[in-house]
Write a protein that holds these residues in place. Sequence first.
Motif, PDB file in Angstrom:
ATOM      1  N   ALA A  51     -11.193  10.418   8.534  1.00  0.00           N
ATOM      2  CA  ALA A  51     -10.608   9.636   7.450  1.00  0.00           C
ATOM      3  C   ALA A  51      -9.858   8.435   8.006  1.00  0.00           C
ATOM      4  O   ALA A  51      -9.367   8.449   9.135  1.00  0.00           O
ATOM      5  CB  ALA A  51      -9.648  10.502   6.640  1.00  0.00           C
ATOM      6  N   GLU A  52      -9.767   7.388   7.195  1.00  0.00           N
ATOM      7  CA  GLU A  52      -8.933   6.240   7.544  1.00  0.00           C
ATOM      8  C   GLU A  52      -7.513   6.548   7.082  1.00  0.00           C
ATOM      9  O   GLU A  52      -7.287   6.860   5.912  1.00  0.00           O
ATOM     10  CB  GLU A  52      -9.446   4.971   6.863  1.00  0.00           C
ATOM     11  N   VAL A  53      -6.548   6.453   8.007  1.00  0.00           N
ATOM     12  CA  VAL A  53      -5.177   6.873   7.715  1.00  0.00           C
ATOM     13  C   VAL A  53      -4.221   5.696   7.839  1.00  0.00           C
ATOM     14  O   VAL A  53      -4.243   4.956   8.828  1.00  0.00           O
ATOM     15  CB  VAL A  53      -4.730   7.992   8.679  1.00  0.00           C
ATOM     16  N   LEU A  54      -3.379   5.525   6.829  1.00  0.00           N
ATOM     17  CA  LEU A  54      -2.283   4.565   6.867  1.00  0.00           C
ATOM     18  C   LEU A  54      -1.002   5.379   6.997  1.00  0.00           C
ATOM     19  O   LEU A  54      -0.655   6.139   6.097  1.00  0.00           O
ATOM     20  CB  LEU A  54      -2.265   3.717   5.597  1.00  0.00           C
ATOM     21  N   SER A  55      -0.331   5.234   8.132  1.00  0.00           N
ATOM     22  CA  SER A  55       0.802   6.086   8.455  1.00  0.00           C
ATOM     23  C   SER A  55       2.103   5.324   8.263  1.00  0.00           C
ATOM     24  O   SER A  55       2.388   4.354   8.976  1.00  0.00           O
ATOM     25  CB  SER A  55       0.682   6.572   9.909  1.00  0.00           C
ATOM     26  N   TRP A  84      -0.354   2.040  11.599  1.00  0.00           N
ATOM     27  CA  TRP A  84       1.063   2.321  11.394  1.00  0.00           C
ATOM     28  C   TRP A  84       1.680   1.239  10.519  1.00  0.00           C
ATOM     29  O   TRP A  84       1.518   0.054  10.767  1.00  0.00           O
ATOM     30  CB  TRP A  84       1.803   2.389  12.727  1.00  0.00           C
ATOM     31  N   ILE A  85       2.391   1.656   9.468  1.00  0.00           N
ATOM     32  CA  ILE A  85       3.064   0.722   8.559  1.00  0.00           C
ATOM     33  C   ILE A  85       4.553   1.056   8.538  1.00  0.00           C
ATOM     34  O   ILE A  85       4.932   2.181   8.228  1.00  0.00           O
ATOM     35  CB  ILE A  85       2.510   0.834   7.123  1.00  0.00           C
ATOM     36  N   GLN A  86       5.380   0.076   8.850  1.00  0.00           N
ATOM     37  CA  GLN A  86       6.822   0.315   8.836  1.00  0.00           C
ATOM     38  C   GLN A  86       7.379   0.109   7.433  1.00  0.00           C
ATOM     39  O   GLN A  86       7.062  -0.863   6.750  1.00  0.00           O
ATOM     40  CB  GLN A  86       7.546  -0.616   9.811  1.00  0.00           C
ATOM     41  N   GLY A  87       8.220   1.043   7.008  1.00  0.00           N
ATOM     42  CA  GLY A  87       8.826   0.936   5.682  1.00  0.00           C
ATOM     43  C   GLY A  87       9.997   1.896   5.557  1.00  0.00           C
ATOM     44  O   GLY A  87      10.022   2.942   6.211  1.00  0.00           O
ATOM     45  N   ASN A  88      10.946   1.538   4.733  1.00  0.00           N
ATOM     46  CA  ASN A  88      12.132   2.362   4.529  1.00  0.00           C
ATOM     47  C   ASN A  88      12.099   2.945   3.123  1.00  0.00           C
ATOM     48  O   ASN A  88      12.345   2.237   2.140  1.00  0.00           O
ATOM     49  CB  ASN A  88      13.402   1.528   4.740  1.00  0.00           C
ATOM     50  N   LEU A  89      11.814   4.222   3.018  1.00  0.00           N
ATOM     51  CA  LEU A  89      11.729   4.868   1.705  1.00  0.00           C
ATOM     52  C   LEU A  89      13.083   4.937   1.010  1.00  0.00           C
ATOM     53  O   LEU A  89      13.145   5.027  -0.220  1.00  0.00           O
ATOM     54  CB  LEU A  89      11.163   6.282   1.864  1.00  0.00           C
ATOM     55  N   ALA A  90      14.158   4.876   1.790  1.00  0.00           N
ATOM     56  CA  ALA A  90      15.494   4.928   1.190  1.00  0.00           C
ATOM     57  C   ALA A  90      15.876   3.612   0.527  1.00  0.00           C
ATOM     58  O   ALA A  90      16.833   3.560  -0.247  1.00  0.00           O
ATOM     59  CB  ALA A  90      16.534   5.297   2.251  1.00  0.00           C
ATOM     60  N   ASP A 115      15.185   0.179  -1.946  1.00  0.00           N
ATOM     61  CA  ASP A 115      14.650   0.032  -3.309  1.00  0.00           C
ATOM     62  C   ASP A 115      13.222  -0.496  -3.318  1.00  0.00           C
ATOM     63  O   ASP A 115      12.450  -0.199  -4.223  1.00  0.00           O
ATOM     64  CB  ASP A 115      15.545  -0.912  -4.121  1.00  0.00           C
ATOM     65  N   GLN A 116      12.868  -1.295  -2.309  1.00  0.00           N
ATOM     66  CA  GLN A 116      11.547  -1.910  -2.249  1.00  0.00           C
ATOM     67  C   GLN A 116      10.753  -1.353  -1.072  1.00  0.00           C
ATOM     68  O   GLN A 116      11.305  -1.098  -0.005  1.00  0.00           O
ATOM     69  CB  GLN A 116      11.662  -3.430  -2.118  1.00  0.00           C
ATOM     70  N   LEU A 117       9.458  -1.183  -1.266  1.00  0.00           N
ATOM     71  CA  LEU A 117       8.563  -0.713  -0.220  1.00  0.00           C
ATOM     72  C   LEU A 117       7.371  -1.649  -0.152  1.00  0.00           C
ATOM     73  O   LEU A 117       6.685  -1.861  -1.149  1.00  0.00           O
ATOM     74  CB  LEU A 117       8.087   0.715  -0.511  1.00  0.00           C
ATOM     75  N   ASP A 118       7.130  -2.232   1.016  1.00  0.00           N
ATOM     76  CA  ASP A 118       6.048  -3.199   1.185  1.00  0.00           C
ATOM     77  C   ASP A 118       4.884  -2.540   1.917  1.00  0.00           C
ATOM     78  O   ASP A 118       5.016  -2.136   3.071  1.00  0.00           O
ATOM     79  CB  ASP A 118       6.560  -4.410   1.982  1.00  0.00           C
ATOM     80  N   LEU A 119       3.756  -2.423   1.247  1.00  0.00           N
ATOM     81  CA  LEU A 119       2.542  -1.893   1.874  1.00  0.00           C
ATOM     82  C   LEU A 119       1.627  -3.013   2.330  1.00  0.00           C
ATOM     83  O   LEU A 119       0.479  -2.773   2.712  1.00  0.00           O
ATOM     84  CB  LEU A 119       1.803  -0.977   0.894  1.00  0.00           C
ATOM     85  N   TYR A 120       2.131  -4.254   2.271  1.00  0.00           N
ATOM     86  CA  TYR A 120       1.393  -5.440   2.712  1.00  0.00           C
ATOM     87  C   TYR A 120       0.070  -5.546   1.945  1.00  0.00           C
ATOM     88  O   TYR A 120       0.039  -5.408   0.751  1.00  0.00           O
ATOM     89  CB  TYR A 120       1.203  -5.399   4.231  1.00  0.00           C
ATOM     90  N   ILE A 172       6.924   4.863  -7.020  1.00  0.00           N
ATOM     91  CA  ILE A 172       5.659   5.194  -7.682  1.00  0.00           C
ATOM     92  C   ILE A 172       4.974   3.937  -8.226  1.00  0.00           C
ATOM     93  O   ILE A 172       3.752   3.766  -8.096  1.00  0.00           O
ATOM     94  CB  ILE A 172       5.886   6.212  -8.816  1.00  0.00           C
ATOM     95  N   GLU A 173       5.733   3.038  -8.824  1.00  0.00           N
ATOM     96  CA  GLU A 173       5.135   1.817  -9.359  1.00  0.00           C
ATOM     97  C   GLU A 173       4.494   0.987  -8.247  1.00  0.00           C
ATOM     98  O   GLU A 173       3.383   0.469  -8.408  1.00  0.00           O
ATOM     99  CB  GLU A 173       6.191   0.978 -10.089  1.00  0.00           C
ATOM    100  N   THR A 174       5.185   0.871  -7.102  1.00  0.00           N
ATOM    101  CA  THR A 174       4.635   0.124  -5.962  1.00  0.00           C
ATOM    102  C   THR A 174       3.350   0.770  -5.464  1.00  0.00           C
ATOM    103  O   THR A 174       2.367   0.076  -5.171  1.00  0.00           O
ATOM    104  CB  THR A 174       5.657   0.074  -4.815  1.00  0.00           C
ATOM    105  N   LEU A 175       3.344   2.094  -5.359  1.00  0.00           N
ATOM    106  CA  LEU A 175       2.151   2.799  -4.897  1.00  0.00           C
ATOM    107  C   LEU A 175       0.999   2.623  -5.880  1.00  0.00           C
ATOM    108  O   LEU A 175      -0.159   2.445  -5.474  1.00  0.00           O
ATOM    109  CB  LEU A 175       2.469   4.287  -4.717  1.00  0.00           C
ATOM    110  N   ALA A 176       1.301   2.661  -7.152  1.00  0.00           N
ATOM    111  CA  ALA A 176       0.258   2.477  -8.172  1.00  0.00           C
ATOM    112  C   ALA A 176      -0.336   1.078  -8.088  1.00  0.00           C
ATOM    113  O   ALA A 176      -1.555   0.896  -8.183  1.00  0.00           O
ATOM    114  CB  ALA A 176       0.834   2.732  -9.557  1.00  0.00           C
ATOM    115  N   LYS A 177       0.510   0.065  -7.902  1.00  0.00           N
ATOM    116  CA  LYS A 177       0.028  -1.312  -7.790  1.00  0.00           C
ATOM    117  C   LYS A 177      -0.813  -1.506  -6.536  1.00  0.00           C
ATOM    118  O   LYS A 177      -1.696  -2.370  -6.505  1.00  0.00           O
ATOM    119  CB  LYS A 177       1.214  -2.276  -7.791  1.00  0.00           C
TER     120      LYS A 177
END
Length: 256
Positions: free
Chosen positions: A85-89, A105-111, A113-118, A138-143
């Motif tokens: 599988a292709e994995v985004l970590s 590897w994607i750097q992000g801080n879940l704590a 308010d904003q999460l950038d998946l580029y 959830i909204e960011t992940l859905a988008k």
Amino acid sequence: GIGVYTRFLLRVLLQALKNLCLLPFKPLRPHMQRNETGRTLLERYRDVTLAPGILNTPIQQPILVAGSTGQLGISIIRHLLSLKAEVLSLYHETIIDFNYPQLTWIQGNLAADQLDLYDFSPQAAIYAAPLWYLPTHIETLAKAGIKRIVVFSSTSLFVKSASANPHEKELAAKLKTAEEELQERCQKHSMQYTILRPTMIHGYGMDHNISTIKRFIRIFRFLPIYPPASGLRQPVHVDDLALAAITVLCNPNTLS
């Protein structure tokens, strides 16, 4: 109170033995140990064995893994790589020093308010980080294109809700609130979800319960137990949880 003092005294004893060079090992800093253990496990992803007939076909969709540097996240990544599988970590601060063509590897801080998946567009996600951070994103992940998510919560939601310990009671309340908010937001954004609630997790020596007990017994050849010691636990191995999450992800009968 007795348990807290006992734990404190044990820590003092271990530190004293360390200072006197009497311990049979040299402890690593937590992030160094996690990186070293994680790298070794990911390098050996081909050692993963699956039960006959379970997930014996490659996974075609890109999958985001959150909480990827913990022992559960590492196990999930190992299983996904073994399935081609292709994995985004998603990691916070410390990356595991392992590179592979199908692992990003994607750097992000879940704590935050904003999460950038580029510009990444995963279609599904497995979430193995603290649950209370998830609903906000959830909204960011859905988008980003995620339509399906498998989430790890905990049986603490039930077994600690009536605890006499205020910290355990608070944890149960946080999990309950997070699950309710997660379900509401997933339904709002048409994201299909499944919540898994494991018990005590162990397996790679990166936990703070089973592994701590094992190390203590290995060094001192005994384990002090404060009576009446009536509490029962059912530890579950990270590899079993990883396989369960991936199986659930690929099973349309588990959708909510």
